[in-house]
Design a protein around this motif. Structure first.
Motif, PDB file in Angstrom:
ATOM      1  N   LEU A 276     -17.449  -4.344  26.048  1.00 35.03           N
ATOM      2  CA  LEU A 276     -18.157  -3.114  26.411  1.00 35.03           C
ATOM      3  C   LEU A 276     -17.221  -1.906  26.383  1.00 35.03           C
ATOM      4  CD1 LEU A 276     -20.492  -4.079  29.396  1.00 35.03           C
ATOM      5  CD2 LEU A 276     -21.195  -2.886  27.318  1.00 35.03           C
ATOM      6  N   ALA A 277     -16.052  -2.061  27.024  1.00 39.54           N
ATOM      7  CA  ALA A 277     -15.113  -0.946  27.115  1.00 39.54           C
ATOM      8  C   ALA A 277     -14.551  -0.572  25.745  1.00 39.54           C
ATOM      9  CB  ALA A 277     -13.978  -1.300  28.078  1.00 39.54           C
ATOM     10  N   ALA A 278     -14.161  -1.576  24.962  1.00 41.18           N
ATOM     11  CA  ALA A 278     -13.585  -1.304  23.645  1.00 41.18           C
ATOM     12  C   ALA A 278     -14.614  -0.638  22.732  1.00 41.18           C
ATOM     13  CB  ALA A 278     -13.074  -2.601  23.025  1.00 41.18           C
ATOM     14  N   ASP A 279     -15.847  -1.142  22.750  1.00 38.71           N
ATOM     15  CA  ASP A 279     -16.893  -0.534  21.926  1.00 38.71           C
ATOM     16  C   ASP A 279     -17.184   0.898  22.371  1.00 38.71           C
ATOM     17  OD1 ASP A 279     -17.043  -2.868  20.512  1.00 38.71           O
ATOM     18  OD2 ASP A 279     -18.935  -3.551  21.374  1.00 38.71           O
ATOM     19  N   ALA A 280     -17.134   1.132  23.682  1.00 38.20           N
ATOM     20  CA  ALA A 280     -17.384   2.482  24.188  1.00 38.20           C
ATOM     21  C   ALA A 280     -16.322   3.454  23.684  1.00 38.20           C
ATOM     22  CB  ALA A 280     -17.422   2.475  25.717  1.00 38.20           C
ATOM     23  N   LEU A 281     -15.059   3.042  23.709  1.00 34.30           N
ATOM     24  CA  LEU A 281     -13.997   3.917  23.194  1.00 34.30           C
ATOM     25  C   LEU A 281     -14.131   4.126  21.684  1.00 34.30           C
ATOM     26  CD1 LEU A 281     -10.885   2.687  25.212  1.00 34.30           C
ATOM     27  CD2 LEU A 281     -12.188   4.787  25.540  1.00 34.30           C
ATOM     28  N   ASP A 282     -14.650   3.126  21.001  1.00 33.24           N
ATOM     29  CA  ASP A 282     -14.841   3.254  19.552  1.00 33.24           C
ATOM     30  C   ASP A 282     -15.946   4.253  19.203  1.00 33.24           C
ATOM     31  OD1 ASP A 282     -12.871   1.451  18.862  1.00 33.24           O
ATOM     32  OD2 ASP A 282     -14.239  -0.263  18.753  1.00 33.24           O
ATOM     33  N   THR A 283     -16.976   4.317  20.033  1.00 30.89           N
ATOM     34  CA  THR A 283     -18.190   5.055  19.649  1.00 30.89           C
ATOM     35  C   THR A 283     -18.451   6.331  20.433  1.00 30.89           C
ATOM     36  OG1 THR A 283     -19.515   3.670  21.148  1.00 30.89           O
ATOM     37  CG2 THR A 283     -19.314   2.935  18.861  1.00 30.89           C
ATOM     38  N   ALA A 284     -17.777   6.531  21.555  1.00 30.15           N
ATOM     39  CA  ALA A 284     -18.063   7.721  22.378  1.00 30.15           C
ATOM     40  C   ALA A 284     -17.683   8.997  21.643  1.00 30.15           C
ATOM     41  CB  ALA A 284     -17.310   7.654  23.705  1.00 30.15           C
ATOM     42  N   ASP A 299     -21.739   4.609  31.019  1.00 31.13           N
ATOM     43  CA  ASP A 299     -21.464   5.188  29.703  1.00 31.13           C
ATOM     44  C   ASP A 299     -21.429   4.103  28.628  1.00 31.13           C
ATOM     45  OD1 ASP A 299     -20.849   8.055  30.442  1.00 31.13           O
ATOM     46  OD2 ASP A 299     -19.348   7.035  31.645  1.00 31.13           O
ATOM     47  N   ALA A 300     -20.746   3.000  28.939  1.00 37.50           N
ATOM     48  CA  ALA A 300     -20.601   1.927  27.951  1.00 37.50           C
ATOM     49  C   ALA A 300     -21.947   1.326  27.586  1.00 37.50           C
ATOM     50  CB  ALA A 300     -19.663   0.848  28.503  1.00 37.50           C
ATOM     51  N   HIS A 301     -22.805   1.130  28.584  1.00 34.62           N
ATOM     52  CA  HIS A 301     -24.121   0.535  28.302  1.00 34.62           C
ATOM     53  C   HIS A 301     -25.014   1.508  27.535  1.00 34.62           C
ATOM     54  CE1 HIS A 301     -24.062  -3.423  30.164  1.00 34.62           C
ATOM     55  NE2 HIS A 301     -23.348  -2.909  31.148  1.00 34.62           N
ATOM     56  N   VAL A 302     -24.924   2.786  27.847  1.00 34.65           N
ATOM     57  CA  VAL A 302     -25.702   3.779  27.087  1.00 34.65           C
ATOM     58  C   VAL A 302     -25.242   3.792  25.628  1.00 34.65           C
ATOM     59  CG1 VAL A 302     -26.114   6.249  26.770  1.00 34.65           C
ATOM     60  CG2 VAL A 302     -26.341   5.223  29.034  1.00 34.65           C
ATOM     61  N   LEU A 303     -23.944   3.751  25.407  1.00 33.08           N
ATOM     62  CA  LEU A 303     -23.417   3.760  24.046  1.00 33.08           C
ATOM     63  C   LEU A 303     -23.816   2.490  23.299  1.00 33.08           C
ATOM     64  CD1 LEU A 303     -19.937   5.252  24.894  1.00 33.08           C
ATOM     65  CD2 LEU A 303     -21.554   6.256  23.262  1.00 33.08           C
ATOM     66  N   ALA A 304     -23.807   1.357  23.993  1.00 37.99           N
ATOM     67  CA  ALA A 304     -24.249   0.112  23.352  1.00 37.99           C
ATOM     68  C   ALA A 304     -25.723   0.200  22.984  1.00 37.99           C
ATOM     69  CB  ALA A 304     -23.998  -1.075  24.282  1.00 37.99           C
ATOM     70  N   LEU A 305     -26.520   0.819  23.864  1.00 36.62           N
ATOM     71  CA  LEU A 305     -27.947   1.001  23.600  1.00 36.62           C
ATOM     72  C   LEU A 305     -28.154   1.903  22.389  1.00 36.62           C
ATOM     73  CD1 LEU A 305     -30.807   0.377  24.809  1.00 36.62           C
ATOM     74  CD2 LEU A 305     -30.585   2.528  26.059  1.00 36.62           C
ATOM     75  N   LEU A 306     -27.414   3.006  22.333  1.00 33.42           N
ATOM     76  CA  LEU A 306     -27.532   3.927  21.205  1.00 33.42           C
ATOM     77  C   LEU A 306     -27.069   3.276  19.899  1.00 33.42           C
ATOM     78  CD1 LEU A 306     -26.179   7.218  22.839  1.00 33.42           C
ATOM     79  CD2 LEU A 306     -28.551   6.717  22.207  1.00 33.42           C
ATOM     80  N   GLY A 307     -26.109   2.357  20.013  1.00 35.19           N
ATOM     81  CA  GLY A 307     -25.604   1.692  18.823  1.00 35.19           C
ATOM     82  C   GLY A 307     -26.472   0.551  18.336  1.00 35.19           C
ATOM     83  N   GLY A 308     -27.542   0.264  19.077  1.00 34.34           N
ATOM     84  CA  GLY A 308     -28.457  -0.782  18.646  1.00 34.34           C
ATOM     85  C   GLY A 308     -28.034  -2.183  19.018  1.00 34.34           C
TER      86      GLY A 308
END
Length: 392
Positions: A276-284, A299-308
Motif C-alpha cells: 500500500l505504502a510503496a504504491d502510494a508513493l509511486d502514484t501520488a 491516502d494509500a487506499h484512495v490512490l489504490a481505488l483510483l488506480g483500479g
C-alpha cells in the motif's frame, strides 16, 4: 540376483519423476497436514515444490542404487535448515514436512507394487529411515547454529525479520511470535510501517545507514518495543510503534524526504501495508505531499481505488478518510463539507446552508481537526470528496 529388482525400481523411478502429480501430491499433503505450511502464502509454494521435486528425485535415486546421502545433499539440507531458521519456520515443522513427504512417497511406490518384490520394499524402508535420520541430525544442527548467529547479531536479525515480513515469508502469527521470542524482542503492536524516500528526480539505491539514521531520529528513548529498518531500492522501510506516525512528518520534512505511514494493518499483514505504502508513493501526485505531513492509510487506499486495484471495500475507504464524520452526531459537519465541496467556497456554502460564513469556516476547522484533512488543500479535498461520494 539383484538386477531384476533394481530394474523394476528404475522403471518405477522414471515413471514417478516424469509424473508431475507425484510432486503435487507431496506439496498438497504437506500443505494440509503441517499447520505452518498451511499458512504459507502463494509466493512461498514454488520454493516448497522445488524442494519436493529435488527430494523426490534424490530419494528415488538412493532407493534404486542402494546408495546413501552424499556430502552435496547434506550441504543442501543444511542450507534449507539455515533458511528456515532465518524466516522463523520451526525446525520441528520442517522435519514433520519431510516425514509427511516420505509417507506420500511410500504410498506412490506402493501403488506400483505389482512390479516390485519384497526386497524392494525392504530397501525402500531402510533407505527412508536412514535418510530421515541423517537429514534430521544435519538440519537440526544447522538450524540451531543459524539461530544462534542471528540472535548474536541482533540488528541483522531484526532486519532479516522485517525483510521477511515485507515479503510475506513469515508462516503464521504464531511462528512470528516464536521468532520474536527467540530474539528476545517485542514487536510493536499496533505498529507504523513507514516507507520513505528523499525528494528529488534521481533516486539511487538507498544506503542502509540512511535508513538506520532515520530510525534513530524517530525512536523514543527508553521504549522497550523494538523498531527496525531495512531498504527497498531507493526507499527506507521502517517498522515503528504506532505512535511514531505522528512525528514522521516533521522528521521527514527536516530531511527533505517524503513518505507514507500505514498504521491500520495487523502484524500478519505487514506485506500488505508495504505494498500500500510503496504504491502510494509511486502514484501520488506532487501536490499530495506537503512539508511536515506524510501520506496515510487513507491516502494509500484512495490512490489504490483510483488506480483500479482497491485494497479495501469502498465503505472502509470512506471510513478511513472521513473518520468521526461518519457518526450520526456529526451530520452537520458532513453537510458543511458537502456544501463546501459542491459550492467551491466557504461563502457560497454558507449561503446554501443559510449559515453565517464564519459558522461555516468554524465547521471546516472542526472537519480538519477530526480528520486531519484540510478541505482547503487540493489533495485532501479530493480525498474527502471521493470518500463522501463512495460512502454508502
Amino acid at each position: 540376483m539383484t538386477s531384476q529388482p533394481v530394474g523394476a525400481r528404475e522403471h518405477v523411478r522414471q515413471e514417478m519423476v516424469a509424473d508431475p502429480r507425484v510432486v503435487a501430491a507431496i506439496v498438497s499433503a504437506v500443505h494440509e497436514q503441517v499447520p505452518v505450511y498451511a499458512a504459507l502464502d502463494d509466493s512461498r509454494l514454488p520454493e516448497v515444490r522445488a524442494i519436493a521435486a529435488w527430494g523426490l528425485e534424490r530419494l528415488l535415486h538412493l532407493w534404486v542404487t542402494d546408495g546413501a546421502l552424499e556430502p552435496s545433499d547434506l550441504r543442501r539440507f543444511r542450507g534449507i535448515a539455515a533458511a528456515r531458521a532465518a524466516d522463523g519456520r520451526p525446525v520441528q515443522a520442517v522435519l514433520r514436512a519431510y516425514r509427511v513427504a516420505a509417507t506420500v512417497l511410500t504410498d506412490e511406490i506402493a501403488a506400483r507394487a505389482p512390479r516390485l518384490a519384497a526386497a524392494d520394499a525392504f530397501a525402500l524402508t531402510r533407505m527412508l529411515l536412514t535418510a530421515l535420520d541423517t537429514l534430521s541430525e544435519e538440519m537440526t544442527t544447522a538450524y540451531a547454529a543459524t539461530d544462534e548467529d542471528l540472535a548474536a547479531d541482533r540488528d541483522r536479525a531484526l532486519r532479516l525479520l522485517l525483510d521477511d515480513l515485507i515479503a510475506g515469508r513469515h508462516a503464521s502469527v504464531g511462528a512470528l511470535s516464536d521468532r520474536s521470542a527467540r530474539l528476545g524482542v517485542q514487536l510493536p503492536d499496533p505498529y507504523c510501517l513507514l516507507v520513505a524516500e528523499p525528494v528529488g528526480a534521481e533516486r539511487p539505491d538507498m544506503a542502509l545507514d540512511a535508513a538506520t539514521g532515520l530510525l534513530e531520529a524517530l525512536a523514543v528513548p527508553g521504549d522497550e518495543v523494538v523498531s527496525s529498518a531495512t531498504v527497498r531500492g531507493s526507499r527506507a522501510v521502517l517498522l515503528l510503534p504506532g505512535a511514531a506516525a505522528a512525528r514522521a512528518g516533521a522528521v521527514l520534512g527536516a530531511r527533505s524526504w517524503r513518505g507514507c505511514a500505514i498504521t491500520g494493518e495487523s502484524l500478519d499483514r505487514v506485506a500488505v501495508a508495504h505494498r500500500l505504502a510503496a504504491d502510494a508513493l509511486d502514484t501520488a501526485p506532487a501536490h499530495a505531499h506537503r512539508p511536515g505531513r506524510v501520506l496515510t492509510d487513507a491516502d494509500a487506499h484512495v490512490l489504490a481505488l483510483l488506480g483500479g486495484h482497491p485494497a479495501a471495500a469502498p465503505d472502509q475507504v470512506a471510513r478511513l478518510v472521513l473518520g468521526p464524520l461518519t457518526d450520526p452526531g456529526q451530520r452537520h459537519l458532513m453537510e458543511a463539507l458537502t456544501a463546501y465541496i459542491d459550492a467551491g467556497s466557504a461563502s457560497a456554502a454558507a449561503r446554501v446552508l443559510h449559515l453565517h460564513a464564519q459558522s461555516l469556516r468554524y465547521r471546516l476547522r472542526r472537519i480538519h481537526a477530526l480528520t486531519s484533512r484540510d478541505p482547503r488543500d487540493p489533495w485532501q479535498r479530493l480525498t474527502l470528496d471521493i470518500a463522501r461520494t463512495i460512502r454508502p
